[in-house]
Design a protein around this motif. Structure first.
Motif: not given
Length: 114
Positions: A32-33, A51-52, A54-58
């Motif tokens: 998932n990440a 880095s997920p 699904r989602g936003i990289t932080t």
């Protein structure tokens, strides 16, 4: 169970670049990440990049555009491209992967020094 192997650490001069790799292996359905934390001597572990799937990289606030995380999902591998390295980036860098639970890599040393 996920097993992580990191590579790419080493000694680099200030202003230089390094690319870390983290390959996941073992029996798992989907990650998932994936991401990276780091820990310098006497300091707490801090997020470098996450880095997920699904989602936003932080990124950690200290990154300031110098680092880029990427993933090759076909190879279950994450990369951390680090540019403009500074002595304060010296730390052990730990990869992580999230499936049902979080798994950590063994860590790879990055030393930035002239």
């Amino acid at each position: 169970q996920v097993h992580l192997v990191e590579s790419g650490g080493g000694l680099v001069q200030p202003g230089g670049s390094l690319t870390l790799s983290c390959e996941a292996s073992g029996r798992f359905f989907r990650l998932n990440a994936m991401g990276w934390y780091r820990q310098a001597p006497g300091k707490e572990r801090e997020l470098v990049a996450g880095s997920p799937t699904r989602g936003i990289t932080t990124y950690g606030d200290f990154v300031k555009g110098r680092f880029t995380i990427s993933r090759d999902n076909a190879k279950n591998t994450a990369y951390l491209q680090m540019n403009s390295l500074k002595p304060e980036d010296t730390a052990v860098y730990y990869c992580y992967a999230d499936e049902i639970r979080r798994t950590w890599g063994q860590g790879t040393q990055v030393t930035v020094s002239s």
